[in-house]
Write an enzyme that holds these catalytic residues in place. Structure first.
Site, mmCIF file in Angstrom:
data_model
loop_
_atom_site.group_PDB
_atom_site.id
_atom_site.type_symbol
_atom_site.label_atom_id
_atom_site.label_comp_id
_atom_site.label_asym_id
_atom_site.label_seq_id
_atom_site.Cartn_x
_atom_site.Cartn_y
_atom_site.Cartn_z
ATOM 1 N N ASP A 189 38.309 43.605 41.026
ATOM 2 C CA ASP A 189 39.362 43.427 40.027
ATOM 3 C C ASP A 189 39.287 41.984 39.541
ATOM 4 O O ASP A 189 38.826 41.093 40.277
ATOM 5 C CB ASP A 189 40.741 43.720 40.639
ATOM 6 C CG ASP A 189 41.777 44.039 39.573
ATOM 7 O OD1 ASP A 189 42.086 45.232 39.374
ATOM 8 O OD2 ASP A 189 42.273 43.094 38.920
ATOM 9 N N ARG A 217 56.667 37.162 31.929
ATOM 10 C CA ARG A 217 55.696 36.840 32.989
ATOM 11 C C ARG A 217 55.304 35.361 32.992
ATOM 12 O O ARG A 217 55.015 34.809 34.039
ATOM 13 C CB ARG A 217 54.449 37.699 32.809
ATOM 14 C CG ARG A 217 54.738 39.175 32.888
ATOM 15 C CD ARG A 217 53.949 39.829 33.968
ATOM 16 N NE ARG A 217 54.128 41.248 33.996
ATOM 17 C CZ ARG A 217 53.155 42.134 33.823
ATOM 18 N NH1 ARG A 217 51.916 41.719 33.609
ATOM 19 N NH2 ARG A 217 53.408 43.413 33.890
HETATM 20 C C1 LIG Z 1 46.518 49.780 35.756
HETATM 21 S S1 LIG Z 1 45.427 49.081 36.960
HETATM 22 C C2 LIG Z 1 44.411 50.490 37.348
HETATM 23 C C3 LIG Z 1 44.103 50.575 38.816
HETATM 24 C C4 LIG Z 1 43.310 51.805 39.237
HETATM 25 N N1 LIG Z 1 42.000 51.808 38.649
HETATM 26 C C5 LIG Z 1 44.054 53.065 38.871
HETATM 27 O O1 LIG Z 1 43.627 53.801 37.993
HETATM 28 O O2 LIG Z 1 45.092 53.332 39.499
HETATM 29 C C6 LIG Z 1 44.353 48.114 35.898
HETATM 30 C C7 LIG Z 1 43.624 47.003 36.650
HETATM 31 O O3 LIG Z 1 42.606 46.480 35.806
HETATM 32 C C8 LIG Z 1 42.468 45.105 36.099
HETATM 33 N N2 LIG Z 1 41.753 44.446 34.989
HETATM 34 C C9 LIG Z 1 42.214 44.123 33.760
HETATM 35 N N3 LIG Z 1 41.265 43.513 33.049
HETATM 36 C C10 LIG Z 1 40.159 43.451 33.838
HETATM 37 C C11 LIG Z 1 38.846 42.936 33.664
HETATM 38 N N4 LIG Z 1 38.474 42.342 32.533
HETATM 39 N N5 LIG Z 1 37.974 43.037 34.693
HETATM 40 C C12 LIG Z 1 38.347 43.624 35.860
HETATM 41 N N6 LIG Z 1 39.569 44.123 36.079
HETATM 42 C C13 LIG Z 1 40.469 44.049 35.079
HETATM 43 C C14 LIG Z 1 43.898 44.644 36.290
HETATM 44 O O4 LIG Z 1 43.962 43.436 37.013
HETATM 45 C C15 LIG Z 1 44.529 45.837 37.011
HETATM 46 O O5 LIG Z 1 44.556 45.623 38.399
#
Ligand SMILES: C[S@@+](CC[C@H](N)C(=O)[O-])C[C@H]1O[C@@H](n2cnc3c(N)ncnc32)[C@H](O)[C@@H]1O
Length: 285
Positions: A154, A48
């Protein structure tokens, strides 16, 4: 990669990622986002971040590390770095038991109150599928005299932008149960063929913003009937999981609910939530 860039790397297509540079990148993403990159994810760091080495005209990951270290905290490169190291996998109607619980348990109880607007926070909303699923379900099951509002946040600015567009590849249409499709999405024609969009009456109920869960402040939108924080805690260490569950607790109304991902848990933490279903918690009234 251009031939010149490959030459700058001694003809290799990818420079090596040295152990101390890897450690630095992992430490910084944990500090900034709470994300703990386990050894199984270390190849992902290399793949990445490769584009940032070239985009900045550098020849090694060590140079990129030095470049980052020279930047001010608010330099846009930091946001790009963070965006690249998040995992954004998501689907419409993911973990459908949560939406069944919303329809069969949470909404009937809420409808017995005199509240007018059901407020939800989709924390870690990725590209918006979770938030728009909520909009589809609430739009279908709330009567006309009640309203709803969804805040979706996010840390990754690129997914927030994509979510705001509300346009998805037609290949994702099958994630949406057929009984929702006609009233919730418009299928693209002509130049928009191959895509669908969320209908405006659902899109307008949903506000997307960037928000870092491990920051002290909570969103300005007040308190919520329901918060979903799914499939993100799995990337965090115990201290940050504890911090986030407490912060969310403070944003939920008495009697309100909190959903985490099915593979996540609050086990081992001292918390005030009442478990009421699989990865479903309620705040005491
Ligand atoms: C795997 S996705 C999950 C999306 C959705 N909640 C679902 O369950 O399908 C995880 C998301 O968490 C976000 N994320 C990671 N660390 C974070 C943080 N410290 N604060 C807010 N969002 C975060 C990532 O950018 C990503 O879009």
């Amino acid at each position: 990669m251009t031939a010149a860039q490959a030459q700058a790397w001694g003809g290799k297509t990818t420079p090596d990622l040295e152990e101390d540079d890897l450690r630095y990148f992992c430490q910084i993403i944990e500090e900034r986002a709470g994300i703990v990159l386990k050894p199984a994810k270390h190849d992902l760091v290399k793949t990445r971040l490769r584009s940032r080495v070239t985009a900045n005209g550098l020849s090694s990951y060590g140079d990129y590390r030095q470049h980052l270290q020279s930047l001010a905290k608010n330099d846009p490169e930091w946001q790009i770095f963070t965006n690249l190291l998040t995992t954004n996998k998501t689907d419409f109607f993911r973990e459908p038991k949560h939406f069944e619980y919303l329809v069969h348990d949470i909404l009937p109880a809420w409808l017995k109150t005199s509240q007018k607007t059901f407020k939800v926070w989709s924390a870690a909303s990725s590209t918006g599928e979770e938030a728009y699923t909520l909009a589809m379900v609430l739009g279908r099951y709330l009567p006309k005299d009640r309203d709803f509002k969804i805040l979706a946040t996010d840390i990754d600015t690129s997914v927030v932008e994509a979510a705001q567009n509300a346009v998805y590849s037609i290949s994702k249409r099958s994630e949406i149960p057929t009984e929702y499709q006609q009233s919730c999405i418009d299928i693209g024609k002509g130049e928009a063929r191959g895509w669908f969009r969320i209908k405006p009456h659902l899109k307008e109920k949903t506000v997307f913003k960037t928000h870092n869960l491990i920051e002290r402040t909570a969103p300005d939108e007040g308190i919520f009937d329901l918060v979903l924080c799914r499939n993100v805690l799995i990337y965090f260490g115990a201290d940050n999981i504890d911090f986030v569950q407490k912060k969310i607790y403070s944003t939920v109304k008495p009697g309100g609910h909190f959903f985490i991902g099915h593979s996540e848990s609050l086990q081992g933490l001292k918390h005030n939530w009442k478990p009421v279903g699989p990865s479903i918690f309620r705040k005491g009234s």
